[in-house]
Design a protein around this motif. Structure first.
Motif: not given
Length: 221
Positions: A60-68
């Motif tokens: 879902r959005d795991e990557g961009i949450r990790a980037a944040v």
């Protein structure tokens, strides 16, 4: 220049590693999930990172949450999001960080290696590299002052958000630099931003606009 990649597609990750290696970058780690990415960043302290939006297990959005999270743990960490999707909420949070070193490119729209590596170097140097489609989608969901912009002003805004200077904008739109300057003044005026900023500070003003409206948009959703 040392790079950490967060990408679960083995073929794409390997392709990026080979491509970047041929262009003078050193890929120090490839992570297939968010925890692995955060660990790699902590271990290697890279010069720049490349992150896909959707990673295991839920895609879902795991990557961009990790980037944040990585930017929170390591302020100013350069992050280039490379994805097929525009993830509205977390993209707004990531792009609202006015310290620079942020990029968001769509995989299907990256057509030239030179443009991609140039964008990566720009992000690593603290600049901004934005796909115009990303800016269009983020601004569309916030819907408001942008509606007052003329089509030409929207084009100028998109190119500003990509990090281009007045001369480049003029070349791309086939207009004079003086006309670009006037359009930029109109954009800032209509968005309620200072027209005095120049260079990268103009891009920061655009991102500040996104931050200012992101919270209300998220609450509305």
């Amino acid at each position: 220049m040392r790079v950490v990649i967060a990408e679960d597609n083995v073929l794409l990750a390997s392709g990026l590693e080979l491509l970047l290696g041929s262009q003078g970058f050193e890929v120090v780690a490839i992570a297939a999930d968010a925890p692995g990415f955060l660990t790699a960043v902590e271990t290697h302290r890279p010069d720049v990172t490349i992150v896909d939006v959707r990673l295991p297990p839920a895609f879902r959005d795991e990557g961009i949450r990790a980037a944040v999270q990585a930017r929170r743990d390591h302020p100013g960490l350069p992050v280039l999001v490379l994805s097929q999707y525009v993830e509205q909420e977390y993209a707004g949070r990531l792009l609202s960080d006015t310290r620079g070193g942020i990029g968001y490119l769509l995989k299907d729209r990256v057509s030239r290696i030179a443009e991609f590596t140039d964008a990566l170097r720009r992000v690593a140097a603290g600049g901004t590299a934005m796909d115009p489609e990303v800016i269009t989608q983020l601004l569309a969901v916030r819907g408001d002052p942008v509606d007052a912009l003329t089509p030409r002003e929207r084009e100028v805004l998109a190119l500003m958000a990509e990090g281009h200077n007045n001369a480049t904008i003029a070349q791309r739109l086939v207009i004079t630099e003086n006309a670009v300057h006037k359009h930029i003044g109109n954009v800032f005026h209509k968005l309620g931003l200072s027209a005095g900023d120049s260079g990268h500070r103009r891009v920061r003003a655009v991102l500040a606009y996104l931050r200012r409206h992101g919270g209300a948009s998220a609450q509305a959703g």
